[in-house]
Design an enzyme around this catalytic site. Sequence first.
Site, PDB file in Angstrom:
ATOM      1  N   GLN A 107     -45.453 150.666  35.072  1.00 45.22           N
ATOM      2  CA  GLN A 107     -45.885 151.523  36.162  1.00 45.22           C
ATOM      3  C   GLN A 107     -45.042 152.777  36.157  1.00 45.22           C
ATOM      4  O   GLN A 107     -43.819 152.707  36.111  1.00 45.22           O
ATOM      5  CB  GLN A 107     -45.712 150.770  37.480  1.00 45.22           C
ATOM      6  CG  GLN A 107     -46.100 151.591  38.672  1.00 45.22           C
ATOM      7  CD  GLN A 107     -46.078 150.785  39.961  1.00 45.22           C
ATOM      8  OE1 GLN A 107     -45.802 149.598  39.954  1.00 45.22           O
ATOM      9  NE2 GLN A 107     -46.364 151.453  41.054  1.00 45.22           N
ATOM     10  N   GLY A 108     -45.698 153.912  36.204  1.00 43.88           N
ATOM     11  CA  GLY A 108     -44.975 155.168  36.280  1.00 43.88           C
ATOM     12  C   GLY A 108     -45.110 155.739  37.680  1.00 43.88           C
ATOM     13  O   GLY A 108     -45.600 155.076  38.590  1.00 43.88           O
TER      14      GLY A 108
ATOM     15  N   GLU B 155     -47.016 158.156  38.562  1.00 46.11           N
ATOM     16  CA  GLU B 155     -48.368 158.595  38.864  1.00 46.11           C
ATOM     17  C   GLU B 155     -49.417 157.573  38.480  1.00 46.11           C
ATOM     18  O   GLU B 155     -50.513 157.587  39.028  1.00 46.11           O
ATOM     19  CB  GLU B 155     -48.677 159.888  38.088  1.00 46.11           C
ATOM     20  CG  GLU B 155     -47.796 161.032  38.452  1.00 46.11           C
ATOM     21  CD  GLU B 155     -48.546 162.093  39.230  1.00 46.11           C
ATOM     22  OE1 GLU B 155     -49.720 162.335  38.910  1.00 46.11           O
ATOM     23  OE2 GLU B 155     -47.949 162.655  40.155  1.00 46.11           O
ATOM     24  N   ALA B 156     -49.106 156.737  37.515  1.00 44.50           N
ATOM     25  CA  ALA B 156     -50.164 155.896  36.970  1.00 44.50           C
ATOM     26  C   ALA B 156     -49.680 154.483  36.691  1.00 44.50           C
ATOM     27  O   ALA B 156     -48.481 154.210  36.612  1.00 44.50           O
ATOM     28  CB  ALA B 156     -50.695 156.520  35.683  1.00 44.50           C
TER      29      ALA B 156
ATOM     30  N   LEU C 171     -50.285 151.209  34.010  1.00 41.62           N
ATOM     31  CA  LEU C 171     -50.811 150.931  32.684  1.00 41.62           C
ATOM     32  C   LEU C 171     -51.066 149.437  32.533  1.00 41.62           C
ATOM     33  O   LEU C 171     -50.181 148.616  32.765  1.00 41.62           O
ATOM     34  CB  LEU C 171     -49.832 151.400  31.607  1.00 41.62           C
ATOM     35  CG  LEU C 171     -50.406 151.333  30.195  1.00 41.62           C
ATOM     36  CD1 LEU C 171     -51.389 152.467  29.973  1.00 41.62           C
ATOM     37  CD2 LEU C 171     -49.308 151.374  29.162  1.00 41.62           C
TER      38      LEU C 171
ATOM     39  N   ASP D 137     -42.956 165.305  27.422  1.00 43.94           N
ATOM     40  CA  ASP D 137     -42.038 164.215  27.755  1.00 43.94           C
ATOM     41  C   ASP D 137     -41.714 163.423  26.490  1.00 43.94           C
ATOM     42  O   ASP D 137     -41.893 162.212  26.447  1.00 43.94           O
ATOM     43  CB  ASP D 137     -42.678 163.310  28.826  1.00 43.94           C
ATOM     44  CG  ASP D 137     -41.703 162.268  29.358  1.00 43.94           C
ATOM     45  OD1 ASP D 137     -40.491 162.466  29.203  1.00 43.94           O
ATOM     46  OD2 ASP D 137     -42.166 161.260  29.933  1.00 43.94           O
TER      47      ASP D 137
END
Lengths: 326, 181
Positions: A29-30, A32-33, A35, A159
Amino acid sequence: MTSHPPAEGLKVHVLPAPFDPANVTLITQGAEALLYRTTFLAPSTPAALKVRPQKPWRHPTLDKRLTRQRILAEARVLVKCRKEGVPVPGVLGLDWEAGWVVMEWVEGWSVKEAVRGWEKREGARQSEQERGGYEIEGLLRRIGEAVGRLHKAGVVHGDLTTSNMMLRPLGSGGAGQAEESGAGSLEGEVVLIDFGLATQATQEEERAVDLYVLERAFGSTHPRSEGRFGVVLEAYGESYKGAKATLKRLEDVRMRGRKKNSKDYPPAVLLLTDLEGTVAPWPDECDSRTMHDREEKRRVPACLQPYQKAESYTGAGSNPYPPHAK
Amino acid sequence: MENITLPHLLEHPLQVCLFRNVENATFLRQQLLDGNTKFEYAFLDASVLLSRKHVLAACFRAINDMLNDRLKSRNVHSEIVFSLSPNNNISESFRRFGITNESINVLAIKVGGDAAQIESHLTANVKGQPAVFSDEVLAEVCDLSRIKKIYRVDVGTKSDGEAARKEAEAFVLGSMALKGS
């Protein structure tokens, strides 16, 4: 939704239709999103599902627009890279209204794991003779080439870190080969992932900053191998036509960075304190320390002065402070 | 005929049947033009289909758009044809991917419905030899130069084999996914 209730205060994200929590596994988990690993188009085809969930604190209209923009930007970059032959996961499916994108699953392990594993093995070796370190230079070279191909395609990743690069075992697709070389091996094709911050830019500056980010990320993630980073840049320099110019620009970018005074790079600007008592750093009239002792108490800044004739300037570059009006 | 259930779309199974050496393409096309409700199929020209994945990605998009009430064309079957196209021109997509009077190899797709009934209806009305819907058969019947022209991608030649095809497929799927954005 899940078999066990979520912890107190933890909000379980709602997956967009048609995806069902039963068929997806959260990988990471980032900011913004999220996965997930799932399958797509065929039960035997693994895929990565990236979901940008709704942000309840944002105005719904703005939220929709931002989600749409960002998910599309990422997908467009991936498709462009795929067309130009840059090793990235391809886009299999996309829904910008619902905020999800399905990408090819990249087998293998991250470059970060590979380098860490190598550093560990290298550290365990007894004699100096055994410590050649040549194996890792092949990997560093392939990293430089992959980034070079990316930049050649007119894309800046935004990044670049060793955890955003995967090592895909060669001849992958057929499972089982991965086990043979062993996870953490230095072999495999370098595949770039996570284009969430990527932009389609052609400016030399942006490419140089991209390299600088990688350089600093590499140094802090793999301090023991930091000294070998030059191999990445060397391979990068040979990868496309403008690469040399980008490397030149990288030197400028470094000087702006925080590391500019470290032993690795010669200092670009000497601090005033270094010069105290030796040489007067500025022309007398511009020195703020002597200004207080002057008779004239308030001095009007040059930009507020009435227009001066051009001749009063001594020429561009020689003196950044034009003489003040009487 | 093959029954395919796409992951995540369990409620919408597909009935897919590939026919080779079809003789009555003109008749089949006419049924579509007339809006004959008995012929609610997506009839694709198999010569522009790269792989199974290529077809299934179009089906996924069409069904997902149907579930979200975003169909651009009349129904989910015409939407499958439209989904294959890299641009937003509906009639062009029908001309390129749909059945034409000259089509020889035809892929018929139906979303939902009763498998046995569809199979008997198709075999009764399509004058051609049923074939396996596989990447190998599609590779035999596809026209790479047409695919190359439509998607503006280098698909190589038939001798370039699997790797070049897979590269092209990834880009083709991407441009289909981005269509309409």
